[in-house]
Design an enzyme around this catalytic site. Sequence first.
Site, PDB file in Angstrom:
ATOM      1  N   HIS A 137       0.859  -1.196   0.000  1.00  0.00           N
ATOM      2  CA  HIS A 137       0.000   0.000   0.000  1.00  0.00           C
ATOM      3  C   HIS A 137       0.890   1.239   0.000  1.00  0.00           C
ATOM      4  CE1 HIS A 137      -3.828   2.223   0.647  1.00  0.00           C
ATOM      5  NE2 HIS A 137      -2.969   3.133   1.104  1.00  0.00           N
ATOM      6  N   CYS A 138       1.092   1.774  -1.199  1.00  0.00           N
ATOM      7  CA  CYS A 138       1.818   3.036  -1.337  1.00  0.00           C
ATOM      8  C   CYS A 138       1.245   3.735  -2.571  1.00  0.00           C
ATOM      9  CB  CYS A 138       3.318   2.787  -1.468  1.00  0.00           C
ATOM     10  SG  CYS A 138       3.732   1.660  -2.793  1.00  0.00           S
ATOM     11  N   HIS A 139       1.670   4.961  -2.764  1.00  0.00           N
ATOM     12  CA  HIS A 139       1.128   5.767  -3.866  1.00  0.00           C
ATOM     13  C   HIS A 139       2.270   6.475  -4.590  1.00  0.00           C
ATOM     14  CE1 HIS A 139      -2.698   5.469  -1.590  1.00  0.00           C
ATOM     15  NE2 HIS A 139      -2.033   5.905  -0.545  1.00  0.00           N
ATOM     16  N   TYR A 150      -6.495  17.466  -2.298  1.00  0.00           N
ATOM     17  CA  TYR A 150      -5.204  17.944  -1.803  1.00  0.00           C
ATOM     18  C   TYR A 150      -4.250  17.999  -2.986  1.00  0.00           C
ATOM     19  CZ  TYR A 150      -4.166  12.910  -1.817  1.00  0.00           C
ATOM     20  OH  TYR A 150      -4.008  11.598  -2.178  1.00  0.00           O
ATOM     21  N   ARG A 193     -14.014  13.228   2.733  1.00  0.00           N
ATOM     22  CA  ARG A 193     -13.008  14.286   2.599  1.00  0.00           C
ATOM     23  C   ARG A 193     -12.101  14.063   1.382  1.00  0.00           C
ATOM     24  NH1 ARG A 193      -8.181  12.247   4.425  1.00  0.00           N
ATOM     25  NH2 ARG A 193      -8.356  10.533   5.913  1.00  0.00           N
ATOM     26  N   TYR A 230     -12.135   1.459   0.872  1.00  0.00           N
ATOM     27  CA  TYR A 230     -11.638   2.352   1.924  1.00  0.00           C
ATOM     28  C   TYR A 230     -12.829   3.069   2.564  1.00  0.00           C
ATOM     29  CZ  TYR A 230      -8.467   5.773   4.162  1.00  0.00           C
ATOM     30  OH  TYR A 230      -7.771   6.543   5.063  1.00  0.00           O
ATOM     31  N   ASP A 254       2.131   3.027   3.182  1.00  0.00           N
ATOM     32  CA  ASP A 254       1.239   4.167   2.921  1.00  0.00           C
ATOM     33  C   ASP A 254       2.019   5.396   2.440  1.00  0.00           C
ATOM     34  OD1 ASP A 254      -1.310   5.460   2.837  1.00  0.00           O
ATOM     35  OD2 ASP A 254      -0.854   6.448   4.742  1.00  0.00           O
ATOM     36  N   ASN A 270      -2.045  13.503   3.168  1.00  0.00           N
ATOM     37  CA  ASN A 270      -2.756  14.276   4.206  1.00  0.00           C
ATOM     38  C   ASN A 270      -2.155  14.147   5.604  1.00  0.00           C
ATOM     39  OD1 ASN A 270      -4.846  15.283   2.405  1.00  0.00           O
ATOM     40  ND2 ASN A 270      -5.508  13.146   2.312  1.00  0.00           N
TER      41      ASN A 270
HETATM   42  C1  0GY Z   1      -4.379   6.369   2.125  1.00  0.00           C
HETATM   43  C2  0GY Z   1      -5.191   7.318   2.871  1.00  0.00           C
HETATM   44  C3  0GY Z   1      -5.629   8.531   2.474  1.00  0.00           C
HETATM   45  C4  0GY Z   1      -5.615   9.027   1.135  1.00  0.00           C
HETATM   46  C5  0GY Z   1      -5.853   8.304   0.040  1.00  0.00           C
HETATM   47  O1  0GY Z   1      -6.282   8.099  -2.221  1.00  0.00           O
HETATM   48  C6  0GY Z   1      -6.010   8.876  -1.308  1.00  0.00           C
HETATM   49  O2  0GY Z   1      -5.904  10.085  -1.455  1.00  0.00           O
HETATM   50  O3  0GY Z   1      -5.981   7.013   0.107  1.00  0.00           O
HETATM   51  C7  0GY Z   1      -6.206   9.402   3.507  1.00  0.00           C
HETATM   52  O4  0GY Z   1      -6.156  10.642   3.336  1.00  0.00           O
HETATM   53  O5  0GY Z   1      -6.714   8.868   4.526  1.00  0.00           O
HETATM   54  O6  0GY Z   1      -4.549   5.167   2.253  1.00  0.00           O
HETATM   55  O7  0GY Z   1      -3.525   6.777   1.352  1.00  0.00           O
END
Ligand code: 0GY
Length: 290
Positions: free
Chosen positions: A28-30, A46, A127, A154, A246, A251
């Site tokens: 789980h990363c972005h 954001y 949010r 989620y 993560d 955020n």
């Molecule tokens: C996470 C949590 C958040 C954000 C996102 O896709 C996203 O913007 O998942 C959060 O702000 O709680 O898992 O990355």
Amino acid sequence: MSDARIVSWHANPSRPLYTPPPGAVDAHCHVFGPMAEFPFSAKAKYLPEDAGPDQLFALREHLGFARNVIVQASCHGTDNRATLNGIAKSNGTCRGVAVVDPAISDADLEALHAGGMRGVRFNFLKRLVDDAPKDKFIEVARRIQPLGWHVVVYFEADILEEMKPFLDALPGTIVIDHMGRPDMSQGPDGAELKAFRRLLDARESIWFKPTCPDRLSSQADPWDDFAACVAPLVADYSDRVIWGTDWPHPNMQDKIPNDGHVVDMIPRIAPTVELQQKLLVTNPTRLYWA
Ligand code: 0GY
């Protein structure tokens, strides 16, 4: 939303004391951008600084991981190109989870599969997203089954009960992000963790990510309440857990975690070599590299 771009990740994370096993997956990363190549969505809630694949791979090396699952972040909406770019640059060491417009064509779903996507994410956090059309999501979940994909959901603990009919209607494997964000200050026998256990007990094909001590703990690093709440859960459902950093911690700019310390949570929630192997290698390999 302000035009100022946000940094939510640690500039100089420590090297973890814990060494992950060979082949370990950060599931789980972005990635964010780079914006010049992959602009953010007009609906983004954001606006982060760039956190592209090169940064992700450098961090992975530093933390001792071999593979990543890049989850499409809400700031990129349903344009999956930034995530696909990360996967394409990874030489087979990344897979992805997409966010799609429910009207997506079968051909475009197949193109996402060819690009390394193996799941679709449904985000219910108000949010982060403007709407979450359950009927359309169920239809998408049906359409991805022939690809062998799963669904990632989620949501926060206060809507768990209202999510149940929707979850019941989803076919196949479901992965719940961050355990549905239970209140860790209630302890391992608290009402929200008990409700989450009931969900897991009712259906074997519900998996979860025992992730985000930094988000979910009511305490500061080293997040002791998280360790106490989550270790029993990992022990009891060890064949359906996957783990991730993560990063870049969307955020979390007011509470930026040290990624080395995030990794050092692993042996506290999965204290044996056997549990660590399932959490970091066997289980994510089944979902993403089968
Ligand atoms: C996470 C949590 C958040 C954000 C996102 O896709 C996203 O913007 O998942 C959060 O702000 O709680 O898992 O990355």
